[in-house]
Design a protein around this motif. Structure first.
Motif, PDB file in Angstrom:
ATOM      1  N   SER A  25       7.356 -15.210   0.087  1.00  0.00           N
ATOM      2  CA  SER A  25       7.710 -14.387   1.237  1.00  0.00           C
ATOM      3  C   SER A  25       8.219 -13.037   0.751  1.00  0.00           C
ATOM      4  N   VAL A  26       7.566 -11.976   1.256  1.00  0.00           N
ATOM      5  CA  VAL A  26       7.815 -10.622   0.760  1.00  0.00           C
ATOM      6  C   VAL A  26       8.654  -9.835   1.754  1.00  0.00           C
ATOM      7  N   ASP A  27       9.661  -9.137   1.245  1.00  0.00           N
ATOM      8  CA  ASP A  27      10.423  -8.167   2.040  1.00  0.00           C
ATOM      9  C   ASP A  27       9.993  -6.779   1.565  1.00  0.00           C
ATOM     10  N   PRO A  28       8.996  -6.163   2.250  1.00  0.00           N
ATOM     11  CA  PRO A  28       8.450  -4.905   1.749  1.00  0.00           C
ATOM     12  C   PRO A  28       9.471  -3.765   1.754  1.00  0.00           C
ATOM     13  N   ALA A  29      10.386  -3.766   2.733  1.00  0.00           N
ATOM     14  CA  ALA A  29      11.376  -2.687   2.789  1.00  0.00           C
ATOM     15  C   ALA A  29      12.367  -2.813   1.631  1.00  0.00           C
ATOM     16  N   GLY A  30      12.838  -4.025   1.380  1.00  0.00           N
ATOM     17  CA  GLY A  30      13.797  -4.246   0.292  1.00  0.00           C
ATOM     18  C   GLY A  30      13.122  -4.392  -1.062  1.00  0.00           C
ATOM     19  N   ARG A  31      11.783  -4.424  -1.061  1.00  0.00           N
ATOM     20  CA  ARG A  31      10.993  -4.606  -2.282  1.00  0.00           C
ATOM     21  C   ARG A  31      11.437  -5.824  -3.090  1.00  0.00           C
ATOM     22  N   GLN A  49       0.738  -7.667  -3.242  1.00  0.00           N
ATOM     23  CA  GLN A  49      -0.228  -6.566  -3.225  1.00  0.00           C
ATOM     24  C   GLN A  49      -0.672  -6.194  -1.811  1.00  0.00           C
ATOM     25  N   ALA A  50      -0.482  -7.099  -0.872  1.00  0.00           N
ATOM     26  CA  ALA A  50      -0.758  -6.750   0.528  1.00  0.00           C
ATOM     27  C   ALA A  50       0.127  -5.582   0.964  1.00  0.00           C
ATOM     28  N   HIS A  51       1.246  -5.389   0.262  1.00  0.00           N
ATOM     29  CA  HIS A  51       2.171  -4.290   0.554  1.00  0.00           C
ATOM     30  C   HIS A  51       2.163  -3.243  -0.553  1.00  0.00           C
ATOM     31  N   GLY A  52       1.182  -3.311  -1.465  1.00  0.00           N
ATOM     32  CA  GLY A  52       1.122  -2.355  -2.572  1.00  0.00           C
ATOM     33  C   GLY A  52       2.248  -2.541  -3.580  1.00  0.00           C
ATOM     34  N   LEU A  53       2.757  -3.771  -3.686  1.00  0.00           N
ATOM     35  CA  LEU A  53       3.870  -4.066  -4.584  1.00  0.00           C
ATOM     36  C   LEU A  53       3.471  -5.133  -5.589  1.00  0.00           C
ATOM     37  N   ALA A  54       4.188  -5.188  -6.704  1.00  0.00           N
ATOM     38  CA  ALA A  54       3.951  -6.235  -7.704  1.00  0.00           C
ATOM     39  C   ALA A  54       5.182  -6.356  -8.583  1.00  0.00           C
ATOM     40  N   THR A  55       5.247  -7.466  -9.318  1.00  0.00           N
ATOM     41  CA  THR A  55       6.231  -7.601 -10.373  1.00  0.00           C
ATOM     42  C   THR A  55       5.507  -8.127 -11.600  1.00  0.00           C
ATOM     43  N   THR A  56       6.123  -7.995 -12.765  1.00  0.00           N
ATOM     44  CA  THR A  56       5.453  -8.397 -13.997  1.00  0.00           C
ATOM     45  C   THR A  56       5.144  -9.887 -13.977  1.00  0.00           C
ATOM     46  N   GLY A  57       3.861 -10.225 -14.050  1.00  0.00           N
ATOM     47  CA  GLY A  57       3.437 -11.623 -14.113  1.00  0.00           C
ATOM     48  C   GLY A  57       2.593 -11.820 -15.341  1.00  0.00           C
ATOM     49  N   SER A 127      13.274 -22.126  -6.316  1.00  0.00           N
ATOM     50  CA  SER A 127      12.772 -20.830  -5.856  1.00  0.00           C
ATOM     51  C   SER A 127      13.362 -19.688  -6.683  1.00  0.00           C
ATOM     52  N   PHE A 128      12.606 -18.581  -6.682  1.00  0.00           N
ATOM     53  CA  PHE A 128      12.945 -17.390  -7.455  1.00  0.00           C
ATOM     54  C   PHE A 128      12.970 -16.195  -6.520  1.00  0.00           C
ATOM     55  N   ARG A 129      13.871 -15.257  -6.755  1.00  0.00           N
ATOM     56  CA  ARG A 129      13.829 -13.990  -6.019  1.00  0.00           C
ATOM     57  C   ARG A 129      13.562 -12.873  -7.020  1.00  0.00           C
ATOM     58  N   PHE A 130      12.476 -12.133  -6.778  1.00  0.00           N
ATOM     59  CA  PHE A 130      12.052 -11.086  -7.702  1.00  0.00           C
ATOM     60  C   PHE A 130      12.174  -9.701  -7.088  1.00  0.00           C
ATOM     61  N   ALA A 131      12.469  -8.721  -7.937  1.00  0.00           N
ATOM     62  CA  ALA A 131      12.347  -7.316  -7.559  1.00  0.00           C
ATOM     63  C   ALA A 131      10.875  -6.926  -7.675  1.00  0.00           C
ATOM     64  N   LEU A 132      10.403  -6.109  -6.736  1.00  0.00           N
ATOM     65  CA  LEU A 132       9.009  -5.656  -6.722  1.00  0.00           C
ATOM     66  C   LEU A 132       8.953  -4.146  -6.925  1.00  0.00           C
ATOM     67  N   HIS A 133       7.790  -3.677  -7.375  1.00  0.00           N
ATOM     68  CA  HIS A 133       7.588  -2.252  -7.647  1.00  0.00           C
ATOM     69  C   HIS A 133       6.257  -1.800  -7.060  1.00  0.00           C
ATOM     70  N   PRO A 134       6.160  -0.529  -6.665  1.00  0.00           N
ATOM     71  CA  PRO A 134       4.856  -0.038  -6.200  1.00  0.00           C
ATOM     72  C   PRO A 134       3.849  -0.077  -7.355  1.00  0.00           C
ATOM     73  N   VAL A 135       2.765  -0.784  -7.140  1.00  0.00           N
ATOM     74  CA  VAL A 135       1.690  -0.889  -8.136  1.00  0.00           C
ATOM     75  C   VAL A 135       0.369  -0.929  -7.377  1.00  0.00           C
ATOM     76  N   GLY A 136      -0.579  -0.064  -7.772  1.00  0.00           N
ATOM     77  CA  GLY A 136      -1.910  -0.141  -7.148  1.00  0.00           C
ATOM     78  C   GLY A 136      -1.873   0.211  -5.681  1.00  0.00           C
ATOM     79  N   PRO A 137      -2.618  -0.530  -4.810  1.00  0.00           N
ATOM     80  CA  PRO A 137      -3.387  -1.737  -5.137  1.00  0.00           C
ATOM     81  C   PRO A 137      -4.615  -1.510  -6.018  1.00  0.00           C
ATOM     82  N   THR A 138      -5.023  -0.235  -6.220  1.00  0.00           N
ATOM     83  CA  THR A 138      -6.102   0.028  -7.184  1.00  0.00           C
ATOM     84  C   THR A 138      -5.488   0.588  -8.457  1.00  0.00           C
ATOM     85  N   VAL A 139      -5.848  -0.013  -9.581  1.00  0.00           N
ATOM     86  CA  VAL A 139      -5.332   0.440 -10.875  1.00  0.00           C
ATOM     87  C   VAL A 139      -6.492   0.663 -11.833  1.00  0.00           C
TER      88      VAL A 139
END
Length: 392
Positions: A25-31, A49-57, A127-139
């Protein structure tokens, strides 16, 4: 990493299967994203990525989030955004005695510190809570392949290319054979080759500049570097590393890519018997190196490169390949002995690695601290079927 070493199953014990718990579950505003313990990286990438966000995987979409994260979490975005554990904000843990504990910088900070690199030693993370960053969606992302004969030249070029790379550029070197992917001309399938995989975590046009010298080096067999959806790139090699195949790993941190180390790699990388076996080298630095050494239980902050030697064969090939591939991997690791830096990435240890290598993965200082946290949350070592840390 746990499925490779076979530590996900045990005799006369309990296997806790979280594979039905795959919600993201993504919180796009709070990233941020909440990710259930059974999720795969493909699930996380798809939702964020539906929100243009990602974290290191990881570098494979069907890798489990939990095992990868708890060991540290290395992937293409780490030089820009840190390891997976550097992006972990909180975790919900069921301890050995059955209590549910929430670990974060504010709650149970000792457990939170230990979870970020200490593996499955402290409880079941639901469960895990991750910080997200703007990535892509095209890279700008993909692989460039050169013939195996060019390995020494490519690695000498790569040594300088990687050292000068901007943080946005994540690269992984793969030495083995060309995988039979539909995007690669059939006459190249299974040919011995060295590949450099790239992913640029920034604007596509900046990425094109960052990889230009690499693409122009020598005579590539095939160049698959192109603007690509991050999600597609992340799952691009999934078909080449299927679950249920047989895997045997040996790994070490490298002291550097000296000409001597490069010679050893070029000599051994293509000596495997199975066409699926390979060696994979990761480039760190950037954001990974800027985190203080004692901030997390992940220890390898000052490492520039590590290597994992992967013996891979199909289940019905065991008779012809098992002994030969394991011997190849051990020989290769042995030949690298003079070029090893202290330490090893804990997720790359296999079940036959000496228990002392777990201590090697952390170094004495971090290991001692992990043992104290272990004594507090799992004093009887109920969670021992792993890269085990003994309670202090």
């Amino acid at each position: 990493g746990h499925n490779v070493a076979g530590t996900a199953v045990c005799d006369d014990g309990v296997v806790i299967d979280l594979s039905a718990m795959r919600a993201v579950s993504v919180d796009p505003a709070g990233r941020t994203a909440w990710v259930q313990g059974g999720a795969l990286w493909g699930d996380v990438d798809h939702e964020t990525q539906a929100h243009g966000l990602a974290t290191t995987g990881g570098i494979v979409g069907h890798t489990g989030v939990a095992g990868l994260t708890l060991g540290g979490g290395i992937g293409f975005l780490m030089r820009k955004h840190g390891l997976t554990v550097d992006n972990l904000l909180a975790a919900e843990v069921v301890t050995a005695e059955g209590s549910i504990v929430r670990a974060s910088a504010d709650e149970h900070p000792d457990l939170f510190w230990a979870l970020r690199g200490g593996g499955g030693n402290f409880g079941v993370v639901t469960s895990f809570r991750f910080a997200l960053h703007p990535v892509g969606p095209t890279v700008m992302a993909g692989l460039v392949f050169w013939a195996a004969d060019d390995t020494t030249d490519v690695l000498r070029f790569y040594r300088d290319f990687a050292a000068e790379a901007p943080d946005e550029l994540g690269t992984v070197v793969r030495l083995g054979t060309v995988p039979p992917l539909p995007v690669i001309p059939e006459d190249l399938h299974w040919r011995p080759a060295i590949a450099v995989a790239c992913c640029y975590a920034g604007a596509v046009e900046d990425g094109e500049l960052a990889v230009r010298a690499l693409r122009r080096f020598g005579t590539p067999l095939v160049d698959l570097l192109a603007p690509s959806p991050y999600v597609a790139f992340q799952s691009g090699i999934d078909a080449t590393v299927l679950h249920g195949w047989h895997y045997y790993w040996k790994s070490t941190n490298l002291a550097g890519l000296s000409d001597e180390a490069i010679a050893v790699i070029a000599d051994h990388a293509y000596a495997a018997g199975s066409p699926r076996s390979c060696a994979v080298m990761f480039h760190f630095g950037g954001a990974v190196a800027r985190v203080p050494h004692d901030a997390t239980a992940y220890a390898g902050r000052d490492v520039a490169h590590n290597i994992v030697i992967e013996g891979v064969w199909l289940p019905d090939e065991s008779a012809e390949h098992a002994a030969a591939e394991t011997a190849w991997a051990r020989r290769f690791l042995q030949a690298l002995q003079p070029h090893r830096a202290g330490g090893v990435y804990v997720n790359f240890l296999d079940s036959d690695d000496d228990p002392s290598r777990v201590r090697e993965a952390y170094g004495d200082q971090i290991y001692r601290r992990l043992a104290e946290v272990k004594a507090k949350y799992d004093p009887d070592n109920a969670f021992h079927h792993n890269k085990n840390i003994q309670p202090a």
